[in-house]
Write a protein that holds these residues in place. Structure first.
Motif: not given
Length: 198
Positions: A110, A113-114, A120, A168, A171-172, A177-178
């Motif tokens: 993951w 993805l960051q 991502a 998207w 992830r910000r 998204l962790e």
């Protein structure tokens, strides 16, 4: 995390939140589609996005909100048209093919993805496609025609776009998204560093 909340309780609350959000959205969107937008040739669902985000956070637990969300969809859809047990299988079971992306996460991790926005976006796209192919496959197994099965992909283009967009955005956002065990440890370490500076 509060000292009074265990890791399991935190996970249960997090999964409950995603399940509630997905169920509410499925109910509202389905009511809108069956009452006001019956002629539209596309469908909209946040289930792909929820699966993609929750898989990063909790792994296979993503099956829970998606399964319950699709039960809600079938029940509400059944208020306007008859829903067969086959439709429950197609949506509730077929959609779980999105869990195949756990293999992707195991290989990619993951954190990547960051770091990589294109990765991502690809992850969101592939999660949506896996779910749609799962529904299509289940429909074909249950006797639907190939043309009808392909409809599970072509009519769900908007949901795919929404999935990619929400991955998207997620992830910000810090911690969204962790992997949540990592997130909780990171937050605790940050608090301890802050305490040492004071």
């Amino acid at each position: 995390m509060s000292k009074n909340i265990t890791f399991r309780q935190y996970r249960a609350m997090d999964l409950f939140f995603f399940t509630a959000v997905l169920c509410l959205s499925e109910v509202l969107i389905t009511l809108g589609a069956t009452k006001w937008f019956q002629a539209e040739a596309y469908t909209l669902s946040f289930s792909c996005a929820v699966m993609a985000i929750v898989m990063v956070r909790w792994g296979a637990w993503a099956a829970v909100p998606v399964g319950i969300g699709h039960v809600a969809f079938c029940l509400v859809y059944g208020l306007s048209e008859a829903v067969s047990w086959q439709q429950f299988l197609i949506y509730v079971v077929g959609s779980q093919a999105g869990l195949l992306m756990l293999l992707f996460l195991k290989k990619v991790n993951w954190q990547k993805l960051q770091q990589d926005v294109l990765l991502a976006l690809l992850y969101g796209l592939l999660t949506a496609l896996c779910m749609q192919l799962g529904r299509m496959g289940m429909a074909l197994v249950l006797g639907s025609s190939l043309q009808s099965g392909i409809g599970f992909i072509t009519t769900d283009v908007l949901s795919t776009f929404i999935c990619v967009l929400l991955v998207w955005i997620a992830r910000r956002l810090d911690g969204m998204l962790e992997e949540q065990k990592h997130y909780l440890i990171r937050v605790q370490e940050e608090k301890e560093r802050e305490m040492q500076r004071m």
